[in-house]
Design a protein around this motif. Structure first.
Motif, PDB file in Angstrom:
ATOM      1  N   THR A   1       0.816  -1.224   0.000  1.00 24.85           N
ATOM      2  CA  THR A   1       0.000   0.000   0.000  1.00 24.85           C
ATOM      3  C   THR A   1       0.843   1.266   0.000  1.00 24.85           C
ATOM      4  O   THR A   1       0.332   2.351  -0.299  1.00 24.85           O
ATOM      5  CB  THR A   1      -0.934   0.044   1.219  1.00 24.85           C
ATOM      6  OG1 THR A   1      -0.153   0.131   2.423  1.00 24.85           O
ATOM      7  CG2 THR A   1      -1.839  -1.177   1.264  1.00 24.85           C
TER       8      THR A   1
ATOM      9  N   THR B   1       1.902   2.654   2.654  1.00 26.98           N
ATOM     10  CA  THR B   1       1.405   3.417   3.796  1.00 26.98           C
ATOM     11  C   THR B   1       1.819   2.714   5.087  1.00 26.98           C
ATOM     12  O   THR B   1       1.813   1.477   5.160  1.00 26.98           O
ATOM     13  CB  THR B   1      -0.129   3.538   3.737  1.00 26.98           C
ATOM     14  OG1 THR B   1      -0.506   4.072   2.468  1.00 26.98           O
ATOM     15  CG2 THR B   1      -0.653   4.440   4.836  1.00 26.98           C
TER      16      THR B   1
ATOM     17  N   SER C   1      -4.383  -1.909  10.251  1.00 25.78           N
ATOM     18  CA  SER C   1      -4.756  -0.495  10.216  1.00 25.78           C
ATOM     19  C   SER C   1      -3.592   0.307   9.645  1.00 25.78           C
ATOM     20  O   SER C   1      -2.424   0.054   9.966  1.00 25.78           O
ATOM     21  CB  SER C   1      -5.086   0.002  11.621  1.00 25.78           C
ATOM     22  OG  SER C   1      -6.141  -0.736  12.194  1.00 25.78           O
TER      23      SER C   1
ATOM     24  N   ASP D   1      -3.267   6.298   7.267  1.00 24.72           N
ATOM     25  CA  ASP D   1      -4.225   7.201   6.614  1.00 24.72           C
ATOM     26  C   ASP D   1      -5.667   6.896   6.997  1.00 24.72           C
ATOM     27  O   ASP D   1      -6.597   7.461   6.423  1.00 24.72           O
ATOM     28  CB  ASP D   1      -4.049   7.165   5.091  1.00 24.72           C
ATOM     29  CG  ASP D   1      -4.278   5.775   4.500  1.00 24.72           C
ATOM     30  OD1 ASP D   1      -4.692   4.855   5.243  1.00 24.72           O
ATOM     31  OD2 ASP D   1      -4.033   5.588   3.287  1.00 24.72           O
TER      32      ASP D   1
ATOM     33  N   ARG E   1      -7.253   3.941   6.760  1.00 22.93           N
ATOM     34  CA  ARG E   1      -7.821   2.764   6.101  1.00 22.93           C
ATOM     35  C   ARG E   1      -7.480   1.494   6.877  1.00 22.93           C
ATOM     36  O   ARG E   1      -6.547   1.469   7.675  1.00 22.93           O
ATOM     37  CB  ARG E   1      -7.272   2.632   4.681  1.00 22.93           C
ATOM     38  CG  ARG E   1      -7.754   3.670   3.700  1.00 22.93           C
ATOM     39  CD  ARG E   1      -7.124   3.420   2.334  1.00 22.93           C
ATOM     40  NE  ARG E   1      -5.673   3.557   2.367  1.00 22.93           N
ATOM     41  CZ  ARG E   1      -4.837   3.000   1.486  1.00 22.93           C
ATOM     42  NH1 ARG E   1      -5.316   2.240   0.517  1.00 22.93           N
ATOM     43  NH2 ARG E   1      -3.536   3.200   1.579  1.00 22.93           N
ATOM     44  N   GLU E   2      -8.246   0.452   6.593  1.00 23.82           N
ATOM     45  CA  GLU E   2      -7.918  -0.893   7.045  1.00 23.82           C
ATOM     46  C   GLU E   2      -7.877  -1.814   5.833  1.00 23.82           C
ATOM     47  O   GLU E   2      -8.708  -1.690   4.929  1.00 23.82           O
ATOM     48  CB  GLU E   2      -8.950  -1.415   8.051  1.00 23.82           C
ATOM     49  CG  GLU E   2      -8.879  -0.741   9.408  1.00 23.82           C
ATOM     50  CD  GLU E   2      -9.764  -1.423  10.433  1.00 23.82           C
ATOM     51  OE1 GLU E   2      -9.385  -1.429  11.617  1.00 23.82           O
ATOM     52  OE2 GLU E   2     -10.828  -1.945  10.049  1.00 23.82           O
ATOM     53  N   VAL E   3      -6.921  -2.724   5.824  1.00 27.13           N
ATOM     54  CA  VAL E   3      -6.802  -3.703   4.747  1.00 27.13           C
ATOM     55  C   VAL E   3      -6.722  -5.096   5.348  1.00 27.13           C
ATOM     56  O   VAL E   3      -6.299  -5.272   6.489  1.00 27.13           O
ATOM     57  CB  VAL E   3      -5.569  -3.441   3.857  1.00 27.13           C
ATOM     58  CG1 VAL E   3      -5.722  -2.152   3.064  1.00 27.13           C
ATOM     59  CG2 VAL E   3      -4.280  -3.422   4.680  1.00 27.13           C
TER      60      VAL E   3
ATOM     61  N   HIS F   1      -4.908  -4.543  -3.520  1.00 31.02           N
ATOM     62  CA  HIS F   1      -3.871  -3.519  -3.387  1.00 31.02           C
ATOM     63  C   HIS F   1      -2.487  -4.059  -3.724  1.00 31.02           C
ATOM     64  O   HIS F   1      -1.585  -3.276  -4.049  1.00 31.02           O
ATOM     65  CB  HIS F   1      -3.871  -2.950  -1.974  1.00 31.02           C
ATOM     66  CG  HIS F   1      -5.111  -2.181  -1.654  1.00 31.02           C
ATOM     67  ND1 HIS F   1      -5.385  -0.941  -2.191  1.00 31.02           N
ATOM     68  CD2 HIS F   1      -6.179  -2.492  -0.876  1.00 31.02           C
ATOM     69  CE1 HIS F   1      -6.548  -0.507  -1.751  1.00 31.02           C
ATOM     70  NE2 HIS F   1      -7.061  -1.432  -0.952  1.00 31.02           N
TER      71      HIS F   1
ATOM     72  N   ASP G   1      -8.943  -4.704   0.214  1.00 32.35           N
ATOM     73  CA  ASP G   1      -9.791  -3.873   1.057  1.00 32.35           C
ATOM     74  C   ASP G   1     -10.396  -4.683   2.199  1.00 32.35           C
ATOM     75  O   ASP G   1     -10.739  -5.860   2.031  1.00 32.35           O
ATOM     76  CB  ASP G   1     -10.952  -3.297   0.243  1.00 32.35           C
ATOM     77  CG  ASP G   1     -10.553  -2.075  -0.561  1.00 32.35           C
ATOM     78  OD1 ASP G   1      -9.554  -1.435  -0.211  1.00 32.35           O
ATOM     79  OD2 ASP G   1     -11.261  -1.761  -1.540  1.00 32.35           O
ATOM     80  N   CYS G   2     -10.558  -4.035   3.344  1.00 32.45           N
ATOM     81  CA  CYS G   2     -11.354  -4.580   4.435  1.00 32.45           C
ATOM     82  C   CYS G   2     -12.769  -4.015   4.313  1.00 32.45           C
ATOM     83  O   CYS G   2     -12.942  -2.790   4.271  1.00 32.45           O
ATOM     84  CB  CYS G   2     -10.740  -4.197   5.779  1.00 32.45           C
ATOM     85  SG  CYS G   2     -11.669  -4.792   7.204  1.00 32.45           S
TER      86      CYS G   2
END
Length: 294
Positions: free
Chosen positions: A14, A16, A32, A35, A37-39, A75, A85-86
């Motif tokens: 990602t 990130t 987590s 930014d 988001r959670e993946v 991703h 994606d979560c």
């Protein structure tokens, strides 16, 4: 924070920084990101498993599929890890069930190049859960289903002592008679391939998402039979909306599709038999016998 392998994979794919992690089912974690988001980060169950799932998600979620079923965005993927994606969980609703049925019919109508075709970029030797699954193009569904979805697992079951030679002969008869048992020929559909209730994700956004695919070109009745196998919520609404959408699109389900459910459930039951044994052995044999009575 000391990062796990999953956290490092999330950062790598990602770009990130990871700020937290929690384990979920199987070899998967929710990571987590800084930014907000959670993946979901999943370790593949074997060679090419992560790449096979990534190819399937991308194929099912190709742009231009307006009205189809949503799937998580990929991703990144490598030899071991898949990062997607979560999707926060929600509760089943009639509205979501009917939208899912219509979307699944639209997805199936997008077609596939051949029965047994792998998603673009997907490996021939793929996976369904913890079991190997071969995707190899065939011109007709009966030949594909016999060679790639029934015979390999029956052989494995015989070799491991799950099935006696007499029981194996029942499956052999199904394969021999598949051209007459399969119903009217129809073109290959784009299948999720493992659409049992655990992979039908009722999300907080009020939609149904499909996760964990074993995607390939196949017969649309296979996805529908899988939905029935372990009891998806609001299934009558899902199937009713599916039938209406397929009818409106000029692709109604063929006569006798209800009677062919055991035939299409034979593959996942054989997979469960070779993985877990127990009652699945008898269920697979019962499905084969029911298929022969059609």
């Amino acid at each position: 924070m000391s990062l796990s392998e999953a956290g490092r994979a999330a950062e790598r794919h990602t770009g990130t920084r990871a700020t937290g992690e929690r384990r979920i089912a199987g070899a998967a974690s929710v990571v987590s990101l800084s930014d907000g988001r959670e993946v979901v980060v999943k370790r593949g169950s074997g060679p090419d498993a992560a790449r096979a799932e990534a190819a399937g998600l991308r194929w099912l979620g190709e742009p231009g599929g307006a009205g189809d079923v949503p799937v998580p965005t990929v991703h990144g993927v490598d030899d071991t890890w898949l990062v997607i994606d979560c999707i926060p969980a929600g509760s089943p609703s009639v509205e979501a069930a009917e939208a899912f049925g219509r979307g699944l019919a639209a997805l199936h109508a997008r077609s596939a190049p051949a029965f047994g075709a792998a998603p673009p970029g997907g490996p021939t030797n793929a996976w369904i859960g913890l079991a190997r699954m071969r995707n190899e193009p065939h011109d007709d569904w009966p030949t594909f289903y016999a060679r790639c979805r029934v015979e390999p697992y029956v052989r494995e079951g015989v070799d491991s002592g799950l099935f006696s030679p007499r029981q194996a002969a029942v499956f052999d008869e199904v394969c021999t008679r598949l051209p007459e048992l399969a119903g009217p020929p129809e073109p290959p559909s784009r299948l999720h391939g493992d659409a049992w209730s655990g992979n039908v994700h009722w999300a907080a956004d009020g939609r149904v998402w499909l996760i964990d695919p074993a995607a390939h070109g196949g017969h649309r009745e296979t996805d529908l039979a899988m939905l029935r196998l372990f009891g998806a919520p609001l299934l009558d609404h899902v199937l009713g909306a599916y039938r209406e959408k397929a009818q409106d699109a000029g692709r109604p389900l063929a006569p006798g599709h209800e009677a062919r459910v055991p035939l299409h459930q034979l593959f996942p039951l054989l997979v469960h038999a070779v993985l877990f044994g127990g009652g699945y052995v008898g269920q697979a044999l019962t499905a084969a016998q029911a298929a022969l009575r059609v």
